[in-house]
Scaffold this motif. Structure first.
Motif, PDB file in Angstrom:
ATOM      1  N   GLU A 270     -79.036 -54.300 -46.568  1.00 28.76           N
ATOM      2  CA  GLU A 270     -78.324 -55.559 -46.356  1.00 28.76           C
ATOM      3  C   GLU A 270     -77.717 -56.034 -47.670  1.00 28.76           C
ATOM      4  OE1 GLU A 270     -79.118 -60.052 -44.648  1.00 28.76           O
ATOM      5  OE2 GLU A 270     -80.643 -58.525 -44.433  1.00 28.76           O
ATOM      6  N   MET A 271     -76.484 -56.526 -47.570  1.00 26.05           N
ATOM      7  CA  MET A 271     -75.809 -57.104 -48.728  1.00 26.05           C
ATOM      8  C   MET A 271     -75.442 -58.535 -48.367  1.00 26.05           C
ATOM      9  SD  MET A 271     -73.282 -53.944 -49.588  1.00 26.05           S
ATOM     10  CE  MET A 271     -72.828 -53.698 -47.893  1.00 26.05           C
ATOM     11  N   ALA A 272     -75.685 -59.462 -49.254  1.00 20.92           N
ATOM     12  CA  ALA A 272     -75.358 -60.863 -48.980  1.00 20.92           C
ATOM     13  C   ALA A 272     -74.665 -61.477 -50.187  1.00 20.92           C
ATOM     14  CB  ALA A 272     -76.620 -61.644 -48.669  1.00 20.92           C
ATOM     15  N   GLN A 273     -73.672 -62.298 -49.889  1.00 22.10           N
ATOM     16  CA  GLN A 273     -72.993 -63.046 -50.932  1.00 22.10           C
ATOM     17  C   GLN A 273     -72.640 -64.408 -50.344  1.00 22.10           C
ATOM     18  OE1 GLN A 273     -69.500 -61.248 -52.577  1.00 22.10           O
ATOM     19  NE2 GLN A 273     -69.224 -62.884 -54.064  1.00 22.10           N
ATOM     20  N   GLY A 274     -73.215 -65.427 -50.903  1.00 21.38           N
ATOM     21  CA  GLY A 274     -72.991 -66.758 -50.356  1.00 21.38           C
ATOM     22  C   GLY A 274     -73.579 -66.859 -48.958  1.00 21.38           C
ATOM     23  N   ARG A 275     -72.764 -67.319 -48.005  1.00 23.75           N
ATOM     24  CA  ARG A 275     -73.242 -67.467 -46.619  1.00 23.75           C
ATOM     25  C   ARG A 275     -72.827 -66.296 -45.743  1.00 23.75           C
ATOM     26  NH1 ARG A 275     -71.730 -73.539 -45.077  1.00 23.75           N
ATOM     27  NH2 ARG A 275     -70.003 -72.329 -44.240  1.00 23.75           N
ATOM     28  N   THR A 276     -72.266 -65.243 -46.323  1.00 21.94           N
ATOM     29  CA  THR A 276     -71.861 -64.054 -45.564  1.00 21.94           C
ATOM     30  C   THR A 276     -72.837 -62.923 -45.877  1.00 21.94           C
ATOM     31  OG1 THR A 276     -69.548 -64.705 -45.650  1.00 21.94           O
ATOM     32  CG2 THR A 276     -70.020 -62.401 -45.148  1.00 21.94           C
ATOM     33  N   ALA A 277     -73.343 -62.259 -44.837  1.00 23.18           N
ATOM     34  CA  ALA A 277     -74.283 -61.154 -45.007  1.00 23.18           C
ATOM     35  C   ALA A 277     -73.799 -59.959 -44.201  1.00 23.18           C
ATOM     36  CB  ALA A 277     -75.676 -61.549 -44.551  1.00 23.18           C
ATOM     37  N   VAL A 278     -74.002 -58.757 -44.738  1.00 19.77           N
ATOM     38  CA  VAL A 278     -73.635 -57.510 -44.059  1.00 19.77           C
ATOM     39  C   VAL A 278     -74.867 -56.642 -43.982  1.00 19.77           C
ATOM     40  CG1 VAL A 278     -72.205 -55.447 -44.143  1.00 19.77           C
ATOM     41  CG2 VAL A 278     -71.257 -57.638 -44.908  1.00 19.77           C
TER      42      VAL A 278
END
Length: 86
Positions: free
Chosen positions: A73-81
């Motif tokens: 999982e990759m997350a930046q701010g309020r967006t996660a993948v």
């Protein structure tokens, strides 16, 4: 076993979730011209840094064979993948 399907889930900042199913073989066929350039670049990098291209290829193969069942999982701010390999 070589992965056959990559599942990508994106959690957008507005709360919506998007799920993408990417088949590996058609994606590789479409991107094969870029893959050829990447392989040539990797061979040049191996020669510059004095790494055996065969050993580098063997290491890349071991990573590829270890991928099925992997999730990250990759997350930046309020967006996660979230990416899962089957």
């Amino acid at each position: 076993m070589i992965p056959q399907l990559v599942t990508v889930r994106v959690h957008r900042s507005n709360g919506r979730r998007v799920r993408l199913y990417i088949p590996v073989v058609p994606a590789v066929l479409v991107l094969s011209p870029l893959l050829l350039l990447a392989v040539l670049g990797a061979v040049v990098a191996c020669l510059i840094f004095r790494i055996g291209p065969g050993g580098a290829l063997r290491g890349a193969g071991q990573v590829l064979w270890a991928l099925p069942g992997t999730r990250f999982e990759m997350a930046q701010g309020r967006t996660a993948v979230l990416v899962g390999v089957r």
